[in-house]
Design an enzyme around this catalytic site. Structure first.
Site, PDB file in Angstrom:
ATOM      1  N   SER A   1     -54.477 -16.371  39.682  1.00 53.32           N
ATOM      2  CA  SER A   1     -53.692 -17.098  40.788  1.00 53.32           C
ATOM      3  C   SER A   1     -52.735 -16.857  41.349  1.00 53.32           C
ATOM      4  CB  SER A   1     -54.739 -18.234  41.602  1.00 53.32           C
ATOM      5  OG  SER A   1     -56.139 -18.607  41.385  1.00 53.32           O
TER       6      SER A   1
ATOM      7  N   GLU B   1       0.766  -0.933  -0.003  1.00 49.98           N
ATOM      8  CA  GLU B   1       0.109   0.208  -0.088  1.00 49.98           C
ATOM      9  C   GLU B   1       0.881   1.017   0.009  1.00 49.98           C
ATOM     10  OE1 GLU B   1      -3.206  -0.104   0.101  1.00 49.98           O
ATOM     11  OE2 GLU B   1      -3.939  -1.930  -0.227  1.00 49.98           O
TER      12      GLU B   1
END
Length: 725
Positions: A413, A131
């Site tokens: 319940s 690069e």
């Protein structure tokens, strides 16, 4: 006279040329010259024009340079700020379990940051050789590289403007600019160059290279070469071979084209080989080493991503509900969970979470159909920390419905200890054997008759018997005596909100979630202190700051109330009791079941169940379980599957308690035991209470309690209202 004028003109011409020494004056004839006067030479006009053009070009050049400098300074002043956090790609935001193991990546792009010492020298050399070969010689901007790129543009090469960028400039672009080709303007390139020089001034070459290698996109939703190494090869960067190093080094230029997983991976091989040859020229490897690497197939060492993706997706399914609740809590704490760099550490016990998931999605518990759903939350009652949560079974998508936190379903319940009997002990000092009436009853101010599950009345019974057998009429009568305001205060203090002051049918069912019930029952388990269920233990932000989170408990009830509720609810789990399927041999535990039926107008079969609940606890864990259907008007739980929640609880709690102490609850000194009919009953020490003018009775022997909480259908339970049990 003529001769004088002639000489005057000559003198004037001479003076003119004296002022322009660069031009030689023409020769003139002298007096007395026998040859006569000679003709004067013409000035060299071409040379004068070259001079003028040169001077103008020089002036224009200076003006252009000044203007360019002014424009560059203007652009530079408008350049965005760039910080170390911009350059150092934070790892993807992630969620961790209580042991620090990653369970979920939040970012769409995965990235784990690699320190410089985790990156092999060969990989650094490969990147630089490919690069930016002059990386260690320039100061962020490379004039030689720019000139080469410009020449390549003229020649029509593909190098282009990108080719003129150094690694530092590429890092700047990845950190603060768009990578779109349309955004590669002169202004942007000027700012990029300016920021690159600033980066070079403030960071070493090694730091810049490390930033870059962590920043680049590598395809497959992966950024950074460390993450790519783990994703593609299943090993760290330091264990990569030379050919694998070269492949990774070459991918950032075009991750899509150089993808080694493509059916035609020739481009990936060509790019890898280009990198290897560049490394030879750079002096990083020998030609022999490069040739050996070139001869290897580009697919060498790659993992099977299909199985990897399936495994990752399955792991995400296990933690899905817990993650949903964690994200909700993180956002409530003020965090933006879409940003990178967050490390969210949770209270999740991965082993318990796996057990919950397996029991919900396996065959250890028989569900009536594939579509039957479940929601469950497990907490540590001593801290409020949620250790496991499952939000459904056979879920088709991730981050779908989390049934564990849904609050639109009645708890039946299961809420009676929270809404009826808890407040009765707390505010009216009722003992466990306080007499309650199980006789025909209508909700106050209405003509609606309350029915028990068996449509029978048992007369006068104790509060203990009414609770363990889940009788509806005594619960409704108890709420009336306690008063809606007291009931609301009590249940709200346990983290269960109410839409309105409880009354009427609310005595046997209000909307609640498993998360809320686990927190509420956890308070009973620990002696009366409520801890809000919490998922997060700490969050580490991108800057490394750690934020710890601990919930402070609040006293929700007296220790006497908590103990007496627990002592009564132990009977719910005994053999032949209402939740016998939750029984675990020898384990000290307590809990409450609940069933919700359909009203007559809903046209469902007799004994069809809309919602089935069980919430139980030990001194170490509280676990609340709901089962039902997403569309209860279409599907229902058959009567013979009413014990699903208790069965699920039994499997999970058995596993959870393997390595936990099996400790019973000790009676606090604020209660007094009383033996009544071979049963030890408890009352609040030193407090007065009223039996409501009813005769004292003994609790029914728990071994003889009815085997199940009833199947209920419409008026069989509570007259014209929805049935609850």
């Amino acid at each position: 006279m003529a001769n004088e004028n002639q000489w005057s003109r000559v003198n004037r011409n001479q003076n003119m040329y004296d002022n322009h020494p660069a031009t030689e004056p023409p020769r003139t004839p002298r007096p007395g010259n026998s040859d006569g006067p000679k003709k004067p030479r013409k000035p060299k006009k071409k040379r004068r024009w070259f001079l003028i053009i040169f001077l103008w070009l020089l002036v224009l050049g200076v003006i252009g340079a000044l203007a360019g400098t002014a424009v560059f300074i203007t652009y530079a002043n408008d350049a965005p700020n760039i910080t170390e956090s911009n350059l150092a790609s934070e790892p993807s935001s992630a969620i961790y379990d209580s042991q620090g193991q990653s369970i979920w990546k939040l970012s769409t792009v995965e990235r784990d940051y690699a320190n410089s010492n985790e990156i092999p020298k060969a990989l650094k050399q490969a990147v630089v050789a490919t690069e930016d070969r002059r990386f260690y010689k320039h100061n962020g901007v490379d004039p030689i590289r720019i000139a080469g790129a410009a020449l390549a543009n003229v020649r029509g090469s593909s190098l282009g403007m990108q080719g003129g960028s150094t690694l530092t400039q590429q890092l700047v672009k990845l950190s603060v600019f768009s990578t779109s080709t349309a955004d590669q303007t002169i202004k942007r390139k000027a700012q990029e160059a300016w920021l690159a020089m600033r980066v070079e001034k403030n960071f070493s070459k090694d730091e810049i290279l490390t930033f870059y290698m962590n920043k680049v996109y590598m395809g497959h939703g992966v950024s950074g070469m460390k993450t790519a190494s783990e994703y593609f090869y299943g090993k760290p960067l330091t264990e990569l071979s030379l050919d694998q190093i070269a492949l990774l080094a070459g991918m950032p230029q075009s991750p899509t084209n150089y993808d080694p997983y493509l059916k035609d991976n020739s481009r990936a091989k060509e790019r890898r080989d280009t990198v290897l040859n560049a490394m030879v020229k750079y002096g990083a490897v020998t030609q022999k080493q490069a040739n050996e690497a070139i001869n290897k197939p580009v697919s060498d060492g790659l993992q099977d991503l299909t199985s990897k993706a399936e495994l990752a997706n399955n792991n995400r399914k296990v933690a899905d509900a817990y993650v949903q609740s964690t994200l909700k809590e993180a956002e409530a704490l003020g965090y933006d969970t879409t940003k990178a760099g967050l490390k969210i550490y949770t209270n999740m016990d991965s082993k318990l979470q796996q057990s919950m998931y397996d029991n919900a999605n396996g065959n250890t518990v028989a569900f009536p159909s594939e579509d039957a759903q479940i929601g469950a939350t497990m907490t540590d009652p001593n801290t409020g920390r949620v250790v496991a949560q499952v939000g459904g079974r056979n879920m088709p998508i991730l981050q779908g419905t989390n049934h564990a936190t849904l609050t639109g379903r009645s708890g039946g319940s299961s809420v009676k200890p929270l809404l009826d009997y808890g407040p009765a002990i707390e505010y009216l000092n009722w003992p466990t054997n306080r007499t309650v009436e199980d006789k025909q009853y209508k909700y106050p101010g209405t003509s609606t008759t309350v029915y028990n599950w068996d449509r029978k009345d048992m007369g006068n019974i104790t509060m203990r018997s009414a609770l363990t057998q889940s009788r509806n009429i005594p619960a409704a009568r108890t709420l009336e005596e306690v008063g809606g305001a007291n009931a609301e205060k009590f249940v709200n203090g346990l983290g269960v909100p109410t839409k309105e002051t409880p009354g009427g049918s609310a005595a046997i069912g209000i909307d609640v979630s498993t998360e809320e019930e686990a927190g509420a029952f956890g308070a009973i388990a620990n002696g009366g202190t409520y801890y809000k269920p919490t998922y997060i233990s700490k969050i580490v932000t991108a800057d490394g700051t750690t934020h710890n989170y601990n919930v402070t408990g609040k006293r929700a009830m007296k220790t006497s109330t908590a103990f007496m509720l627990t002592d009564m609810m132990k009977g719910v789990i005994k053999p032949n009791a209402t939740a016998a399927d939750a029984a675990i041999a020898g384990l000290h535990q307590a809990g409450k079941s609940g069933l919700v039926g359909y009203g007559d107008e809903e046209n469902m079969p007799n004994q069809a169940i809309k919602d089935a609940w069980f919430t139980g606890y030990t001194k170490s864990y509280a676990l609340s379980v709901w089962t039902g259907y997403d569309w209860p008007n279409k599907d229902y739980i058959p009567w013979n599957y009413q014990d699903l929640p208790a069965q699920f609880y039994q499997r999970v709690m058995s596993y959870a308690m393997q390595n936990k102490p099996n400790t019973d609850w000790a009676a606090p000194d604020t209660v007094t035991p009383r033996v009544k009919g071979n049963i030890v009953e408890y009352e609040v020490k030193g407090e007065k209470w009223s039996n409501g003018g009813l005769p004292a009775v003994n609790s029914l022997p728990q071994s003889g309690e009815t085997p199940a909480e009833a199947g209920i259908s419409g008026s069989a339970a509570v007259g014209a209202t929805t049935g609850n049990n």
